[in-house]
Design a protein around this motif. Structure first.
Motif, PDB file in Angstrom:
ATOM      1  N   LEU A   1       1.093   5.898  -3.909  1.00  0.00           N
ATOM      2  CA  LEU A   1       0.081   5.870  -2.846  1.00  0.00           C
ATOM      3  C   LEU A   1       0.531   5.031  -1.658  1.00  0.00           C
ATOM      4  O   LEU A   1       0.308   5.399  -0.496  1.00  0.00           O
ATOM      5  N   GLN A   2       1.176   3.890  -1.922  1.00  0.00           N
ATOM      6  CA  GLN A   2       1.599   3.035  -0.818  1.00  0.00           C
ATOM      7  C   GLN A   2       2.730   3.669  -0.014  1.00  0.00           C
ATOM      8  O   GLN A   2       2.783   3.518   1.211  1.00  0.00           O
ATOM      9  N   ILE A   3       3.634   4.373  -0.680  1.00  0.00           N
ATOM     10  CA  ILE A   3       4.679   5.089   0.046  1.00  0.00           C
ATOM     11  C   ILE A   3       4.077   6.200   0.899  1.00  0.00           C
ATOM     12  O   ILE A   3       4.441   6.385   2.070  1.00  0.00           O
ATOM     13  N   LEU A   4       3.114   6.930   0.331  1.00  0.00           N
ATOM     14  CA  LEU A   4       2.434   7.980   1.086  1.00  0.00           C
ATOM     15  C   LEU A   4       1.715   7.403   2.301  1.00  0.00           C
ATOM     16  O   LEU A   4       1.805   7.952   3.412  1.00  0.00           O
ATOM     17  N   ALA A   5       1.008   6.290   2.104  1.00  0.00           N
ATOM     18  CA  ALA A   5       0.296   5.657   3.219  1.00  0.00           C
ATOM     19  C   ALA A   5       1.276   5.176   4.277  1.00  0.00           C
ATOM     20  O   ALA A   5       1.008   5.281   5.491  1.00  0.00           O
ATOM     21  N   SER A   6       2.414   4.643   3.863  1.00  0.00           N
ATOM     22  CA  SER A   6       3.417   4.166   4.815  1.00  0.00           C
ATOM     23  C   SER A   6       3.981   5.319   5.636  1.00  0.00           C
ATOM     24  O   SER A   6       4.229   5.186   6.841  1.00  0.00           O
ATOM     25  N   ILE A   7       4.197   6.464   4.988  1.00  0.00           N
ATOM     26  CA  ILE A   7       4.675   7.647   5.719  1.00  0.00           C
ATOM     27  C   ILE A   7       3.647   8.092   6.746  1.00  0.00           C
ATOM     28  O   ILE A   7       3.980   8.384   7.906  1.00  0.00           O
ATOM     29  N   LEU A   8       2.370   8.141   6.334  1.00  0.00           N
ATOM     30  CA  LEU A   8       1.308   8.486   7.285  1.00  0.00           C
ATOM     31  C   LEU A   8       1.273   7.504   8.449  1.00  0.00           C
ATOM     32  O   LEU A   8       1.122   7.903   9.615  1.00  0.00           O
ATOM     33  N   LEU A   9       1.428   6.223   8.136  1.00  0.00           N
ATOM     34  CA  LEU A   9       1.416   5.196   9.173  1.00  0.00           C
ATOM     35  C   LEU A   9       2.551   5.400  10.164  1.00  0.00           C
ATOM     36  O   LEU A   9       2.340   5.369  11.392  1.00  0.00           O
ATOM     37  N   LEU A  10       3.754   5.601   9.678  1.00  0.00           N
ATOM     38  CA  LEU A  10       4.906   5.747  10.565  1.00  0.00           C
ATOM     39  C   LEU A  10       4.806   7.019  11.402  1.00  0.00           C
ATOM     40  O   LEU A  10       5.162   7.024  12.588  1.00  0.00           O
ATOM     41  N   VAL A  11       4.300   8.101  10.797  1.00  0.00           N
ATOM     42  CA  VAL A  11       4.088   9.329  11.565  1.00  0.00           C
ATOM     43  C   VAL A  11       3.042   9.103  12.649  1.00  0.00           C
ATOM     44  O   VAL A  11       3.204   9.519  13.807  1.00  0.00           O
ATOM     45  N   GLY A  12       1.958   8.419  12.290  1.00  0.00           N
ATOM     46  CA  GLY A  12       0.917   8.131  13.271  1.00  0.00           C
ATOM     47  C   GLY A  12       1.413   7.267  14.413  1.00  0.00           C
ATOM     48  O   GLY A  12       1.083   7.504  15.585  1.00  0.00           O
TER      49      GLY A  12
END
Length: 458
Positions: free
Chosen positions: A288-299
């Motif tokens: 979940l934290q890796i997924l959230a980090s990917i969303l964050l960096l894309v955003g």
């Protein structure tokens, strides 16, 4: 304690929503010409519409700010999609004159495409216009070479203007603007002859924009003041195309939803599963934290593309949070490596815990600042605040339950099941700093876990 916190947060959210329904939401359209390489038109128009129970009509309050670097030229905004029948507000003057004369606000109209004339009583019909403010103020940079004309006008019963229709009930009211930066004035009277603007559209000399007038209606019974101009907001309930949607707007929406998903859903979910006591809690946590980090960096990438340059706290907070997420990954990995060796927390563990907390708070804050920066309505901001409050309440409650469960665990139990459960609960322990570290360790052969006390290890 936790129920009380949740009750207070819920009450606060409800009150905030009720307040937002009663507050006027002024609309705004700006062009920031002085921020471009080749200085061009620079003005802001703010609108608030107030229902007047006495006249049974809507009154229109306008704030117009024009940024000037010289005494040359004029800036105008007007109702409608063309000059004919438009209600025009033309601003000019010398901001650097020793006479300290205020800027001139010349209210004009015309029935064709030629020199506009100053309004007469015959032109206004049943509408009535008054100038409320006209003054020069120093520019935002504080320099002597920039000055801002701050003006305000009220148009009573403005829907009765006999020219181009003005309606408080339309979602796409057309407006026009025009600009001349070369005319030198001999005087600044209201009826001075104006030289023509450039015939090129947009920054060259003129343009159109569209306003959601329904959004500007003030539900308060008291008489409003001229709407304040929000610094740095280009469009608030306004757009350069009818209907208010463009591909750049869609990028902003994608940016907002991606970041909201990361900080309101995925990051908090990662914290919750880590404290769940599940055998797969660690695995779910890092996924979940890796997924959230990917969303964050894309955003963040989308936000930087849309912003072009960094000129607000929202941008800088976003970059800081992105950097923190990368550091978090390193700290999480380092925690795992060291914990496997020594079976207790160390500097990487506490760094991971506290940096995660700070990042989550900054992310929540930036959701609100993003809504403010893009000029979203008070209702959207209230909803976002409610979601943040709900997230905080859920996490606080889960942390309390998890910590209480840890303290109630029988410390004398030394079965293999207890050793395994203890390790699972304390592996990251992102929720409570005051929890006792696990006193259990595993033998080299992890298929036979044993409980070893601190005394045995001395």
């Amino acid at each position: 304690m936790i129920p009380s916190i949740m009750s207070c947060l819920g009450s606060f959210t409800i009150l905030l929503l009720l307040a937002c329904w009663t507050i006027a939401e002024p609309v705004q359209y700006c062009r920031f010409g002085h921020r471009t390489q080749d200085a061009s038109v620079d003005f802001c128009l703010g609108l608030t519409t107030h229902y007047n129970a006495t006249s049974n009509d809507h009154d229109l309050y306008l704030s117009v700010q024009v940024t000037r670097a010289s005494a040359l030229g004029w800036t105008a905004v007007g109702t409608g999609s063309m000059m004919a029948g438009s209600l025009m507000f033309i601003i000019y003057g010398d901001p650097f004159s020793d006479s300290k004369l205020p800027p001139t606000v010349s209210i004009r109209t015309i029935d064709g495409h030629r020199q506009p004339h100053v309004l007469s009583s015959a032109d206004t019909g049943e509408a009535d216009l008054r100038i409320l403010q006209a003054e020069w103020v120093p520019g935002a940079t504080g320099g002597d070479d920039i000055s801002v004309a701050k003006t305000a006008v009220v148009c009573y019963s403005c829907e009765k203007w006999p020219g181009m229709p003005i309606s408080a009930k339309t979602r796409s009211q057309p407006w026009i603007w025009a600009w001349n930066n070369k005319q030198k004035f001999e005087n600044y009277s209201e009826d001075v002859h104006l030289k023509v603007h450039s015939y090129h559209a947009t920054d060259g000399g003129w343009g159109r924009f569209y306003v959601d007038m329904t959004r500007s209606i003030d539900q308060d019974s008291s008489v409003p003041s001229p709407p304040p101009i929000k610094p740095g907001v280009a469009e608030l309930g306004a757009s350069e195309i009818p209907g208010g949607w463009s591909w750049m707007d869609s990028i902003v929406h994608v940016h907002g939803w991606v970041m909201a998903a990361a900080f309101l859903a995925v990051f908090p979910a990662g914290v919750i599963v880590m404290r769940s006591g599940s055998p797969k809690s660690f695995q779910l946590h890092w996924i979940l934290q890796i997924l959230a980090s990917i969303l964050l960096l894309v955003g963040v990438a989308i936000g930087l593309i849309r912003a072009h340059k960094l000129d607000s706290f929202h941008h800088w907070i976003g970059i800081i949070v992105a950097i923190c997420s990368l550091v978090q990954i390193v700290l999480g990995w380092r925690h795992h490596v060291l914990f496997v060796q020594i079976r207790r927390r160390q500097w990487a563990s506490y760094g991971h815990i506290w940096l995660g907390r700070v990042s989550l708070l900054l992310g929540w804050t930036n959701i609100i600042t993003g809504l403010l920066l893009t000029g979203r309505s008070f209702s959207w901001i209230a909803i976002a605040l409610g979601l943040v409050a709900a997230d905080a309440a859920v996490l606080a409650g889960w942390i309390w339950v998890s910590a209480h469960r840890h303290k109630q665990r029988p410390q004398s139990e030394e079965s293999p099941l207890y050793a395994l459960q203890s390790m699972r609960d304390d592996y990251f322990a992102v929720a409570a700093d005051d929890d006792d570290e696990s006193e259990t360790r595993f033998s080299r052969d992890e298929s036979e876990p044993v409980a070893i006390s601190k005394k045995d290890t001395e």
